[in-house]
Design an enzyme around this catalytic site. Structure first.
Site, short mmCIF file in Angstrom:
data_model
loop_
_atom_site.label_atom_id
_atom_site.label_comp_id
_atom_site.label_asym_id
_atom_site.label_seq_id
_atom_site.Cartn_x
_atom_site.Cartn_y
_atom_site.Cartn_z
CG ASP A 191 -1.99 -1.07 1.16
OD1 ASP A 191 -2.33 -1.50 0.03
OD2 ASP A 191 -2.48 -1.48 2.23
CG ASP A 205 -6.73 -1.71 -1.47
OD1 ASP A 205 -6.96 -2.92 -1.67
OD2 ASP A 205 -5.83 -1.30 -0.73
#
Length: 232
Positions: A191, A205
């Site tokens: 991330d 995401d």
């Protein structure tokens, strides 16, 4: 002579001739009535219009069957094009982040409102459920299988875009879980997008969230994946 005249005059020829036509007319009467009987309104409707009407109804019913089903071509090209694009964007961005940003200070994009900060996430999207990495891996694989199976009935372009986003995002994170450390099926997802006062996430995401929102909107509009529209 009188006896001969009596014998000759005995046969009543006019009556005999008259009887023949009467018998003939009586014999012809049923013949005239028989066609009339066969051509009664009930019989005509049974042999003619009724039979034709039934065939027309059946053909009309057959004609309506294709109209009730999906129309147009399946949107597999749209589905897989969107999925491949979302997957490649996620894969390329993670490769750059790991090589350039990992173990470095965050990069400020819009001051403190938006930064690029590489972290490893063992959980689901936005850092949720870090103790269930294997379960989320199985869930992601199941979602991919469901989307591929649903593609057989996909005739709606908006649904193809939505499912393509879900498929590409799920494949992006599943790739991390399979091939990244610490081990197979327990890999940590990369991330790097950190908005202010929000969890860190990645492009996979984002694709999953956008696809989910689009599916909710399409469901509210009554549009099904096969292209049909229903109203509750």
């Amino acid at each position: 002579m009188a006896e001969a005249e009596r014998i000759i005059g005995t046969p009543d020829i006019p009556e005999s001739a008259g009887d023949a036509p009467e018998q003939s007319s009586e014999e012809e009467t049923p013949a005239v009535a028989a066609p009339g009987t066969r051509s009664t309104p009930g019989a005509r409707s049974a042999d003619g219009p009724a039979a034709d009407g039934t065939g027309a109804d059946e053909s009309a019913a057959d004609g309506e069957s294709p109209g009730e089903g999906p129309r147009g071509k399946r949107r597999l090209t749209v589905l897989f094009a969107v999925a491949v694009l979302a997957y490649l964007l996620d894969l390329v961005s993670k490769t750059i982040v790991v090589s350039k940003l990992e173990h470095h200070a965050p990069v400020k994009v819009i001051g403190d409102l938006l930064q690029l900060d590489a972290i490893r996430n063992p959980g689901a999207a936005f850092g949720l459920g870090s103790a269930y990495t294997v379960i989320f891996t199985i869930v992601a694989a199941s979602v991919i299988v469901v989307i591929v199976r649903l593609a057989r009935k996909l005739y709606s372009a908006p649904w193809a875009v939505a499912l393509g986003l879900l498929l590409g995002g799920a494949l992006g994170n599943l790739t991390d879980r399979i091939f990244r450390s610490p081990s197979v099926f327990q890999g940590e997802v990369v991330d790097f997008i950190r908005p202010a006062h929000f969890a860190v996430f990645n492009l996979a995401d984002s694709a999953i969230v956008c696809g989910g929102i689009l599916i909710v909107l399409l469901s509210f509009k009554g549009l099904d994946p096969d292209g049909t529209v229903h109203k509750d």
